[in-house]
Design an enzyme around this catalytic site. Structure first.
Site, short mmCIF file in Angstrom:
data_model
loop_
_atom_site.label_atom_id
_atom_site.label_comp_id
_atom_site.label_asym_id
_atom_site.label_seq_id
_atom_site.Cartn_x
_atom_site.Cartn_y
_atom_site.Cartn_z
N SER A 83 0.86 -1.34 -0.17
CA SER A 83 0.02 0.34 0.31
C SER A 83 1.06 0.77 -0.38
O SER A 83 2.10 1.00 0.43
CB SER A 83 -0.83 0.04 1.28
N TYR A 117 -1.75 -1.47 10.84
CA TYR A 117 -1.68 -1.49 8.84
C TYR A 117 -0.83 -0.54 8.72
O TYR A 117 0.22 -1.33 7.34
CB TYR A 117 -3.10 -0.90 8.14
P1 NAD Z 1 -11.19 -6.17 0.40
O1 NAD Z 1 -11.67 -6.75 1.55
O2 NAD Z 1 -12.29 -6.41 -1.21
O3 NAD Z 1 -10.42 -7.31 0.38
C1 NAD Z 1 -9.83 -8.61 0.90
C2 NAD Z 1 -9.86 -9.76 0.58
O4 NAD Z 1 -9.24 -10.28 1.59
C3 NAD Z 1 -10.84 -10.46 1.12
O5 NAD Z 1 -10.94 -11.88 0.08
C4 NAD Z 1 -11.09 -11.64 2.37
O6 NAD Z 1 -12.66 -12.16 2.47
C5 NAD Z 1 -9.45 -11.62 2.15
N1 NAD Z 1 -9.56 -12.05 3.76
C6 NAD Z 1 -9.82 -10.49 4.59
N2 NAD Z 1 -9.74 -11.66 5.80
C7 NAD Z 1 -9.13 -12.67 5.44
C8 NAD Z 1 -8.30 -13.72 6.44
N3 NAD Z 1 -8.50 -13.81 7.57
N4 NAD Z 1 -8.48 -15.40 5.37
C9 NAD Z 1 -8.48 -15.07 4.45
N5 NAD Z 1 -8.88 -14.53 3.91
C10 NAD Z 1 -8.94 -13.20 4.88
O7 NAD Z 1 -10.33 -5.31 -0.05
P2 NAD Z 1 -9.24 -4.75 -0.90
O8 NAD Z 1 -9.33 -2.92 -1.27
O9 NAD Z 1 -9.50 -5.08 -2.31
O10 NAD Z 1 -7.59 -5.10 -0.79
C11 NAD Z 1 -6.71 -5.82 -0.88
C12 NAD Z 1 -5.63 -5.60 -0.74
O11 NAD Z 1 -4.95 -4.43 -1.23
C13 NAD Z 1 -5.24 -5.59 0.97
O12 NAD Z 1 -4.24 -5.54 1.41
C14 NAD Z 1 -5.33 -4.12 1.22
O13 NAD Z 1 -4.68 -3.81 2.46
C15 NAD Z 1 -4.77 -3.46 -0.11
N6 NAD Z 1 -5.01 -2.11 0.13
C16 NAD Z 1 -6.00 -2.01 -0.60
C17 NAD Z 1 -6.35 -0.41 -1.06
C18 NAD Z 1 -7.18 0.24 -1.36
O14 NAD Z 1 -7.55 1.21 -1.43
N7 NAD Z 1 -8.87 -0.89 -1.10
C19 NAD Z 1 -5.29 0.42 -0.75
C20 NAD Z 1 -3.83 -0.01 -0.82
C21 NAD Z 1 -4.04 -1.30 -0.04
#
Ligand code: NAD
Length: 263
Positions: free
Chosen positions: A145, A158
């Site tokens: 991130s 985080y």
């Molecule tokens: P999201 O909530 O849509 O997806 C998260 C995924 O992780 C889901 O499939 C969920 O089921 C899974 N998950 C959560 N806890 C879990 C567990 N205990 N075991 C197995 N799976 C688990 O979120 P996203 O935004 O798609 O995030 C994906 C990645 O991208 C994350 O690492 C997040 O930190 C990173 N990220 C997101 C953003 C953003 O703005 N959305 C920005 C930077 C980084």
């Protein structure tokens, strides 16, 4: 040039939703056998599988390993290797968020965020690397991130986990540099997925705003481009890292944050 991933096996953690699902779908579109993972009820998992099979003739394997459980993570890698012969592409994407000041941060949430957002990537990589080394091919992509590079208030766990995964990325890259194995991090800014939708809703409630106004305010607070990065853009970046143009790129952190970290 778009990567041709025919014959490759790609495992994406946390791919029942958001960025992970977009990446899994894109890998399938490029010809890879895909293994998905993540939380969700039967209907949500079936919907994720259907989305992927809509662009591929291959079946999709779902593994329910909880990223809090190191043994389940190791078993997930073994089971994919047994069924498909390899894990060639590993995307460590599963992640959760919790916002609170350090003095009010629930200790159990700290532990869960470090385990899911950081330690799970160590466990998957540790289990997948021996096979990658034997076959002399591997692409590990850690979804960090912009918070792996800069801090923000109320996101201690985080930010710590994401800075940690960038460190893990560098060490994984260095330990495997002489083989055809790369490890890179992708560092998105705001992406409109359920993880961020919850933050938009919290801001709307706190400031008494319409949801779209809150989304604009969230962007304006951090991201100079005033645009969300899309899951598809991130999926295309991951495909680039798996293709020929990315083969000598390792240990890097690719920012896709609309200028957030350039400030
Ligand atoms: P999201 O909530 O849509 O997806 C998260 C995924 O992780 C889901 O499939 C969920 O089921 C899974 N998950 C959560 N806890 C879990 C567990 N205990 N075991 C197995 N799976 C688990 O979120 P996203 O935004 O798609 O995030 C994906 C990645 O991208 C994350 O690492 C997040 O930190 C990173 N990220 C997101 C953003 C953003 O703005 N959305 C920005 C930077 C980084």
């Amino acid at each position: 040039m778009s990567a041709d991933l025919t014959g490759k096996v790609a495992l994406v953690t946390g791919s029942t939703s958001g960025i992970g699902l977009a990446m899994a779908k894109n890998f399938a579109r490029l010809g890879a056998q895909v293994v998905i993972n993540g939380l969700g009820d039967d209907a949500a998992i079936q919907a994720a599988k259907d989305e992927i099979t809509s662009v591929s003739d291959l079946t999709v394997k779902y593994d329910s390993a909880n990223m809090l459980d190191a043994d389940a993570i190791t078993a997930m890698i073994s089971s994919a290797e047994e069924e498909f012969g390899a894990v060639d592409i590993l995307v460590n994407n599963a992640g959760i968020q919790h916002t609170a000041r350090i003095d009010e941060f629930p200790k159990a949430r700290w532990d869960d965020i470090i385990a899911i957002n950081l330690s799970s990537a160590f466990h998957t990589s540790s289990a997948a690397l021996p096979g990658m080394q034997k076959r002399d091919f591997g692409r590990i992509i850690n979804i960090a991130s912009v918070h792996g590079l800069v801090g923000s208030v109320e996101k201690s766990a985080y930010v710590a986990a994401k800075h940690g995964i960038i460190g893990l990325t560098k060490v994984t890259a260095l330990e495997n540099a002489t083989q055809n194995i790369t490890c890179n991090a992708i560092c998105p800014g705001w992406v409109r997925t359920p993880l961020v939708e919850a933050q938009i809703e919290a801001l709307a409630t706190k400031d008494g705003l319409e949801k779209e106004e809150a989304a604009k305010r969230l962007l304006a607070s951090k991201e100079p481009s005033l645009r969300f990065t899309t899951p598809q853009q991130l999926a295309d970046a991951a495909a680039f890292l798996c293709g020929p143009a990315g083969s000598n790129m390792t240990g890097s952190s690719l920012t896709m944050d609309g200028g957030w970290s350039a400030q």
